[in-house]
Write an enzyme that holds these catalytic residues in place. Sequence first.
Site, PDB file in Angstrom:
ATOM      1  N   HIS A 178     -52.768  40.037 -73.844  1.00  0.00           N
ATOM      2  CA  HIS A 178     -53.096  41.349 -73.265  1.00  0.00           C
ATOM      3  C   HIS A 178     -53.022  42.443 -74.340  1.00  0.00           C
ATOM      4  CE1 HIS A 178     -51.215  39.345 -69.543  1.00  0.00           C
ATOM      5  NE2 HIS A 178     -52.439  39.578 -69.168  1.00  0.00           N
ATOM      6  N   HIS A 212     -48.413  39.829 -72.168  1.00  0.00           N
ATOM      7  CA  HIS A 212     -48.098  39.017 -73.349  1.00  0.00           C
ATOM      8  C   HIS A 212     -49.025  39.453 -74.486  1.00  0.00           C
ATOM      9  CE1 HIS A 212     -51.718  36.828 -72.316  1.00  0.00           C
ATOM     10  NE2 HIS A 212     -51.209  36.466 -71.143  1.00  0.00           N
ATOM     11  N   GLU A 213     -48.875  38.788 -75.612  1.00  0.00           N
ATOM     12  CA  GLU A 213     -49.620  39.177 -76.812  1.00  0.00           C
ATOM     13  C   GLU A 213     -51.143  39.148 -76.593  1.00  0.00           C
ATOM     14  OE1 GLU A 213     -47.967  40.455 -79.347  1.00  0.00           O
ATOM     15  OE2 GLU A 213     -49.886  40.792 -80.384  1.00  0.00           O
ATOM     16  N   LYS A 248     -60.488  33.912 -72.872  1.00  0.00           N
ATOM     17  CA  LYS A 248     -59.680  32.858 -72.245  1.00  0.00           C
ATOM     18  C   LYS A 248     -60.187  32.585 -70.825  1.00  0.00           C
ATOM     19  CE  LYS A 248     -55.580  31.039 -70.641  1.00  0.00           C
ATOM     20  NZ  LYS A 248     -55.413  31.629 -69.354  1.00  0.00           N
ATOM     21  N   ASP A 249     -60.557  33.666 -70.119  1.00  0.00           N
ATOM     22  CA  ASP A 249     -61.120  33.531 -68.769  1.00  0.00           C
ATOM     23  C   ASP A 249     -62.639  33.654 -68.908  1.00  0.00           C
ATOM     24  OD1 ASP A 249     -58.581  33.754 -66.840  1.00  0.00           O
ATOM     25  OD2 ASP A 249     -58.308  35.065 -68.550  1.00  0.00           O
ATOM     26  N   GLY A 285     -60.584  39.110 -71.888  1.00  0.00           N
ATOM     27  CA  GLY A 285     -60.326  37.986 -72.782  1.00  0.00           C
ATOM     28  C   GLY A 285     -61.308  36.848 -72.541  1.00  0.00           C
ATOM     29  N   GLY A 326     -50.653  42.120 -65.116  1.00  0.00           N
ATOM     30  CA  GLY A 326     -49.286  42.376 -65.571  1.00  0.00           C
ATOM     31  C   GLY A 326     -48.603  41.148 -66.133  1.00  0.00           C
TER      32      GLY A 326
HETATM   33  P1  AMP Z   1     -54.602  38.442 -66.455  1.00  0.00           P
HETATM   34  O1  AMP Z   1     -53.448  39.384 -66.466  1.00  0.00           O
HETATM   35  O2  AMP Z   1     -54.219  37.015 -66.644  1.00  0.00           O
HETATM   36  O3  AMP Z   1     -55.552  38.678 -65.313  1.00  0.00           O
HETATM   37  O4  AMP Z   1     -55.442  38.780 -67.747  1.00  0.00           O
HETATM   38  C1  AMP Z   1     -55.879  40.083 -68.026  1.00  0.00           C
HETATM   39  C2  AMP Z   1     -56.853  40.045 -69.186  1.00  0.00           C
HETATM   40  O5  AMP Z   1     -56.209  39.477 -70.325  1.00  0.00           O
HETATM   41  C3  AMP Z   1     -58.077  39.165 -68.886  1.00  0.00           C
HETATM   42  O6  AMP Z   1     -59.228  39.783 -69.422  1.00  0.00           O
HETATM   43  C4  AMP Z   1     -57.754  37.885 -69.617  1.00  0.00           C
HETATM   44  O7  AMP Z   1     -58.895  37.163 -70.015  1.00  0.00           O
HETATM   45  C5  AMP Z   1     -57.009  38.419 -70.827  1.00  0.00           C
HETATM   46  N1  AMP Z   1     -56.153  37.365 -71.399  1.00  0.00           N
HETATM   47  C6  AMP Z   1     -55.297  36.546 -70.738  1.00  0.00           C
HETATM   48  N2  AMP Z   1     -54.743  35.661 -71.592  1.00  0.00           N
HETATM   49  C7  AMP Z   1     -55.268  35.922 -72.812  1.00  0.00           C
HETATM   50  C8  AMP Z   1     -55.101  35.347 -74.110  1.00  0.00           C
HETATM   51  N3  AMP Z   1     -54.290  34.322 -74.329  1.00  0.00           N
HETATM   52  N4  AMP Z   1     -55.795  35.880 -75.129  1.00  0.00           N
HETATM   53  C9  AMP Z   1     -56.641  36.926 -74.928  1.00  0.00           C
HETATM   54  N5  AMP Z   1     -56.850  37.520 -73.742  1.00  0.00           N
HETATM   55  C10 AMP Z   1     -56.169  37.018 -72.691  1.00  0.00           C
END
Ligand code: AMP
Length: 263
Positions: A19, A16-17, A131-132, A129, A13
């Site tokens: 997601h 952002h862009e 990113k991770d 993403g 949650g």
């Molecule tokens: P999170 O909510 O941080 O657990 O991220 C959820 C999903 O969004 C994960 O697969 C992340 O790798 C992806 N994500 C987070 N930040 C970015 C980003 N800047 N660009 C692309 N995907 C992202």
Amino acid sequence: MAGMRIALVPTMGYLHEGHLTLMEYGREKADLLVISLFVNPLQFGPQEDFEKYPRDPERDARLAEGAGVDLIFSPEAKDLYPDHFQTCVEVKKVTQNLCGASRPGHFQGVTTVVCKLFQIVKPHLAIFGQKDFQQLVAIRQMVRDLNMDLEVVGRPTVRESDGLALSSRNVYLSSEERVSARSLSRALQEALSLYRKGEQHSEVILNRVREIILGADRTRIDYVKICHPQTLEDIPLITDRGVLALAVWVGKTRLIDNCLLEE
Ligand code: AMP
């Protein structure tokens, strides 16, 4: 639902862009787009930011609707982890290095919750993403090892105009720290440019990366490493491809970023 192709985008949650681009991709590739919003307590260590992790479910619901999401799954912790819960999924090797070394138990929490989400939502396609990066590698490994019948897709990192990778945790940064945080993507760019000019020695590249990051105020390096993109083991020499991954504290906020070193 019969015959429908289901895509799942798992998130914690505070959308952002970054997601939203995962959702856009899912919207294109599937008939039914599901996202999960769940700040997973299992993947946070006792000293980490589980309690203060930013949350805004109403805004998330509006953004998800705008992105064409059909269904938001936002369980309570007690629903996913009722009393007497006692089963975990552990991917052993690719979770040892990088964030796995700094955050014991983190990836076990991630793979366990993602496995549960897959069982509940039953997606044909799950989108993550890059990113991770280590998370993506661990999930691909889990899916292969446990014969999970779905496709895993990794999508590129979305960045601010100055290069900072979007992250829900960026809200923690003060305006001075926000300026320092640019050093992460600047360092990655410099590393890529050194590699493309012919530098193959990881240590030479890493020294330059450390210099750029430590040149910014209030930064402290957790790790900067160059690894094999599949095994995530350190490589001293980049003969084919490598992934440069880093985790840096900017003030009290820990940020991660990475880039592939390839032609
Ligand atoms: P999170 O909510 O941080 O657990 O991220 C959820 C999903 O969004 C994960 O697969 C992340 O790798 C992806 N994500 C987070 N930040 C970015 C980003 N800047 N660009 C692309 N995907 C992202």
